[in-house]
Design a protein around this motif. Sequence first.
Motif, PDB file in Angstrom:
ATOM      1  N   ARG A  42     -15.517  -2.900   0.551  1.00  0.00           N
ATOM      2  CA  ARG A  42     -14.247  -3.379   0.869  1.00  0.00           C
ATOM      3  C   ARG A  42     -14.069  -4.935   1.094  1.00  0.00           C
ATOM      4  O   ARG A  42     -13.216  -5.558   0.417  1.00  0.00           O
ATOM      5  CB  ARG A  42     -13.760  -2.825   2.275  1.00  0.00           C
ATOM      6  N   LEU A  45     -14.674  -6.241  -2.762  1.00  0.00           N
ATOM      7  CA  LEU A  45     -13.411  -6.128  -3.389  1.00  0.00           C
ATOM      8  C   LEU A  45     -12.250  -7.336  -2.824  1.00  0.00           C
ATOM      9  O   LEU A  45     -11.562  -7.891  -3.790  1.00  0.00           O
ATOM     10  CB  LEU A  45     -12.722  -4.548  -3.205  1.00  0.00           C
ATOM     11  N   ARG A  67      -2.267  -2.859  -3.471  1.00  0.00           N
ATOM     12  CA  ARG A  67      -3.723  -3.289  -3.975  1.00  0.00           C
ATOM     13  C   ARG A  67      -4.696  -3.216  -2.476  1.00  0.00           C
ATOM     14  O   ARG A  67      -5.686  -2.799  -2.807  1.00  0.00           O
ATOM     15  CB  ARG A  67      -3.692  -4.705  -4.452  1.00  0.00           C
ATOM     16  N   PHE A  70      -5.345   0.488  -2.115  1.00  0.00           N
ATOM     17  CA  PHE A  70      -6.146   0.831  -3.171  1.00  0.00           C
ATOM     18  C   PHE A  70      -7.506   0.542  -3.084  1.00  0.00           C
ATOM     19  O   PHE A  70      -8.255   1.108  -3.205  1.00  0.00           O
ATOM     20  CB  PHE A  70      -5.629   0.616  -4.510  1.00  0.00           C
ATOM     21  N   ASP A  71      -7.753  -0.899  -2.743  1.00  0.00           N
ATOM     22  CA  ASP A  71      -8.990  -1.364  -2.429  1.00  0.00           C
ATOM     23  C   ASP A  71      -9.638  -0.443  -1.476  1.00  0.00           C
ATOM     24  O   ASP A  71     -11.045  -0.358  -1.266  1.00  0.00           O
ATOM     25  CB  ASP A  71      -9.073  -2.659  -2.026  1.00  0.00           C
ATOM     26  N   GLU A  73      -9.263   2.759  -0.521  1.00  0.00           N
ATOM     27  CA  GLU A  73      -9.505   3.982  -0.894  1.00  0.00           C
ATOM     28  C   GLU A  73     -10.751   3.949  -1.841  1.00  0.00           C
ATOM     29  O   GLU A  73     -11.728   4.547  -1.705  1.00  0.00           O
ATOM     30  CB  GLU A  73      -8.366   4.870  -1.635  1.00  0.00           C
ATOM     31  N   ILE A  74     -10.774   3.023  -2.547  1.00  0.00           N
ATOM     32  CA  ILE A  74     -11.978   2.692  -3.492  1.00  0.00           C
ATOM     33  C   ILE A  74     -13.248   2.543  -2.601  1.00  0.00           C
ATOM     34  O   ILE A  74     -14.400   3.022  -2.964  1.00  0.00           O
ATOM     35  CB  ILE A  74     -11.456   1.712  -4.430  1.00  0.00           C
ATOM     36  N   ALA A  75     -13.143   1.626  -1.405  1.00  0.00           N
ATOM     37  CA  ALA A  75     -14.514   1.476  -0.862  1.00  0.00           C
ATOM     38  C   ALA A  75     -14.748   2.368  -0.021  1.00  0.00           C
ATOM     39  O   ALA A  75     -15.903   2.633   0.027  1.00  0.00           O
ATOM     40  CB  ALA A  75     -13.719   0.185   0.209  1.00  0.00           C
ATOM     41  N   THR A  77     -14.498   5.786  -1.033  1.00  0.00           N
ATOM     42  CA  THR A  77     -15.333   6.321  -1.841  1.00  0.00           C
ATOM     43  C   THR A  77     -16.547   6.015  -2.598  1.00  0.00           C
ATOM     44  O   THR A  77     -17.465   6.702  -2.282  1.00  0.00           O
ATOM     45  CB  THR A  77     -14.002   6.763  -3.284  1.00  0.00           C
ATOM     46  N   LEU A  78     -16.476   4.886  -2.628  1.00  0.00           N
ATOM     47  CA  LEU A  78     -17.667   4.141  -2.860  1.00  0.00           C
ATOM     48  C   LEU A  78     -18.792   4.336  -1.800  1.00  0.00           C
ATOM     49  O   LEU A  78     -20.179   4.753  -2.123  1.00  0.00           O
ATOM     50  CB  LEU A  78     -17.711   2.794  -3.170  1.00  0.00           C
TER      51      LEU A  78
END
Length: 104
Positions: A42, A45, A67, A70-71, A73-75, A77-78
Amino acid sequence: MDPRLRGDDRPVLHGTKPNTPSSTGRADLDAAAAEFEAIFARMMLASMRQAKLGEDILGGDGGTMFRGRFDAEIAATLGTRGALGIGRALADFLQRGAPKGELT
């Protein structure tokens, strides 16, 4: 007092418990390491977003809010998938330093 804080004011990570004999173990270490990896991702990003290498095609506050979510959620998941490998490396490092039999 914020329920996410313990008496010593250190934050309690999502899904972890205070350090008690029944809550120690490799599974807890892996969960904390995954959470650390998500936090790291996070922050990475967020730094990338601050660089502003191009025009903002979404524009406005709505795009900023989108954004940010979204960031996050991406973090997450990673971190959960261990995509960066930081969590696994951290957990392995900490397990090597733990007394024998404490983290199984």
